[in-house]
Design a protein around this motif. Structure first.
Motif, mmCIF file in Angstrom:
data_model
loop_
_atom_site.group_PDB
_atom_site.id
_atom_site.type_symbol
_atom_site.label_atom_id
_atom_site.label_comp_id
_atom_site.label_asym_id
_atom_site.label_seq_id
_atom_site.Cartn_x
_atom_site.Cartn_y
_atom_site.Cartn_z
ATOM 1 N N HIS A 102 0.902 -0.916 0.054
ATOM 2 C CA HIS A 102 0.266 0.107 0.004
ATOM 3 C C HIS A 102 1.010 0.972 0.056
ATOM 4 N N SER A 103 2.007 1.105 -0.193
ATOM 5 C CA SER A 103 3.095 2.024 -0.537
ATOM 6 C C SER A 103 3.737 2.289 0.690
ATOM 7 N N TRP A 104 5.125 3.237 0.535
ATOM 8 C CA TRP A 104 5.831 3.472 1.483
ATOM 9 C C TRP A 104 4.904 4.384 2.766
ATOM 10 N N GLY A 105 4.859 5.365 2.240
ATOM 11 C CA GLY A 105 4.030 6.781 2.379
ATOM 12 C C GLY A 105 3.158 7.053 2.276
ATOM 13 N N HIS A 106 1.830 6.173 2.315
ATOM 14 C CA HIS A 106 0.778 6.765 2.249
ATOM 15 C C HIS A 106 0.695 8.158 0.570
ATOM 16 N N THR A 107 1.924 7.767 0.049
ATOM 17 C CA THR A 107 1.374 8.814 -1.044
ATOM 18 C C THR A 107 0.482 8.951 -2.310
ATOM 19 N N ASN A 108 0.168 10.084 -2.430
ATOM 20 C CA ASN A 108 -0.656 10.279 -3.777
ATOM 21 C C ASN A 108 0.543 9.448 -5.523
ATOM 22 N N LEU A 109 0.393 8.502 -5.575
ATOM 23 C CA LEU A 109 1.235 7.934 -6.689
ATOM 24 C C LEU A 109 1.552 8.572 -7.909
ATOM 25 N N THR A 110 0.449 9.311 -8.641
ATOM 26 C CA THR A 110 0.126 9.919 -9.660
ATOM 27 C C THR A 110 1.077 11.538 -10.016
ATOM 28 N N LYS A 111 1.158 11.749 -8.349
ATOM 29 C CA LYS A 111 1.793 13.076 -8.399
ATOM 30 C C LYS A 111 4.106 12.243 -8.247
ATOM 31 N N LEU A 112 3.859 11.196 -8.038
ATOM 32 C CA LEU A 112 5.751 11.147 -8.117
ATOM 33 C C LEU A 112 6.443 10.663 -9.332
ATOM 34 N N SER A 113 7.239 11.024 -9.722
ATOM 35 C CA SER A 113 8.210 10.416 -10.678
ATOM 36 C C SER A 113 7.735 8.971 -10.591
ATOM 37 N N THR A 114 8.474 8.028 -11.649
ATOM 38 C CA THR A 114 8.670 6.943 -12.180
ATOM 39 C C THR A 114 9.274 6.211 -11.009
ATOM 40 N N ARG A 115 11.032 6.630 -10.826
ATOM 41 C CA ARG A 115 11.399 5.631 -10.132
ATOM 42 C C ARG A 115 10.563 6.213 -8.288
ATOM 43 N N ASP A 116 10.350 7.511 -8.021
ATOM 44 C CA ASP A 116 10.024 6.911 -6.531
ATOM 45 C C ASP A 116 8.222 6.628 -6.307
ATOM 46 N N ILE A 117 7.994 6.722 -7.761
ATOM 47 C CA ILE A 117 6.811 5.198 -7.606
ATOM 48 C C ILE A 117 7.066 4.380 -6.677
ATOM 49 N N ARG A 118 8.429 3.619 -7.514
ATOM 50 C CA ARG A 118 8.917 2.346 -7.319
ATOM 51 C C ARG A 118 9.734 2.060 -6.366
ATOM 52 N N TYR A 119 9.506 3.678 -5.783
ATOM 53 C CA TYR A 119 10.557 3.096 -4.341
ATOM 54 C C TYR A 119 9.855 2.514 -3.151
ATOM 55 N N GLN A 120 8.984 3.579 -3.948
ATOM 56 C CA GLN A 120 7.517 3.790 -2.383
ATOM 57 C C GLN A 120 6.784 2.343 -2.335
ATOM 58 N N MET A 121 7.072 1.665 -3.703
ATOM 59 C CA MET A 121 7.005 0.139 -3.520
ATOM 60 C C MET A 121 7.943 -0.865 -2.712
ATOM 61 N N LEU A 122 9.285 -0.674 -3.736
ATOM 62 C CA LEU A 122 10.495 -1.138 -3.090
ATOM 63 C C LEU A 122 10.858 -1.560 -0.844
ATOM 64 N N ARG A 123 10.615 0.157 -0.612
ATOM 65 C CA ARG A 123 10.929 0.282 -0.166
ATOM 66 C C ARG A 123 10.006 -1.357 0.989
ATOM 67 N N THR A 124 8.646 -0.539 1.176
ATOM 68 C CA THR A 124 8.551 -1.524 1.554
ATOM 69 C C THR A 124 8.474 -2.757 1.859
#
Length: 251
Positions: A102-124
């Motif tokens: 459900h992401s790392w920090g409950h962030t609106n993924l549509t406002k992030l770069s592709t790299r940061d979207i991946r970070y939200q998943m992979l860090r979790t």
């Protein structure tokens, strides 16, 4: 003049039709990866529990699963995962439940770069593996607030996820929830008091109606998650490469 206007109108109509076709195609492609429900012809449903900040409420949901022999899919926030709760999460898995992202920090993924979207998943993914002590390859993802677009879906798919998961029932009144449920429904709840109170009443009612409560993966016809030895480490590669976590497991 009239002929010229007709030509312009025909051209505009053609443009609108093409635009609608393209939009419909894009929507269909998005819906293929992003789902709101399962098969409407099969009497099974998936209960999902988001965020998971409160240990006591997580435990109450797990106890309901054990009591009624049902499975739920938890979508925890990465930051909410605590090493002190590792035994509780293992208990949930032993009860037949599934864990999604459900992401790392409950962030609106549509406002992030592709790299940061991946970070939200992979860090979790890394935090979950460290907590469990082995690699649990997350395969379903729920974007915070259900917000997604083609960029988000592509980023999620690029690191091995099979579906993004929305819902078609979001109701903490058990009577209204029961009325809204149909074959293939995905129900949205959170690890909080009023949601648990709803599930305490709703789950036995669903079973009385002969619904089977399964994980999201089972509802969608996906293979079950197969844990692996080792721990995924986000820092072992650059997120922008879009590699799957299971390719970077350290023993």
């Amino acid at each position: 003049m009239i002929h010229h206007m007709r030509s312009i109108l025909c051209g505009l109509c053609t443009f609108v039709i093409i635009a609608l076709i393209l939009c419909s195609s894009a929507y269909a492609a998005e819906q293929g990866f992003s789902v709101r429900n399962g098969d409407r012809n099969v009497p099974q449903i998936a209960i999902t529990v988001d965020d998971c900040y409160d240990r006591n409420h997580i435990q109450e949901v797990v106890e309901l699963c054990e009591k009624y022999n049902v499975a739920v899919t938890f979508f925890p926030i990465g930051k909410a995962l605590k090493f002190a709760d590792s035994e509780l999460w293992q208990r949930a898995l032993d009860a037949g439940c599934e864990i999604g992202n459900h992401s790392w920090g409950h962030t609106n993924l549509t406002k992030l770069s592709t790299r940061d979207i991946r970070y939200q998943m992979l860090r979790t993914q890394q935090k979950l593996d460290e907590m469990l002590g082995y690699h649990y390859p997350l395969q379903v993802m729920r974007p915070p607030q259900g917000l997604s677009n083609n960029k988000v879906s592509e980023a999620i798919a690029s690191v091995g996820y099979l579906r993004t998961v929305r819902w078609d029932v979001s109701q903490t009144n058990p009577k209204k929830a029961l009325k809204a449920v149909q074959n293939g429904s995905i129900l949205l709840y959170h690890a909080r008091a009023r949601d648990v109170r709803c599930l305490e009443q709703l789950i036995p009612k669903l079973l009385e109606k002969e619904y089977k409560c399964v994980t999201v993966s089972e509802l969608l016809g996906l293979e079950p998650v197969v844990p692996m030895e080792g721990i995924y480490n986000y820092e072992s590669f650059h997120a922008s490469e879009g590699k799957r976590p299971s390719e970077y497991i350290s023993e």
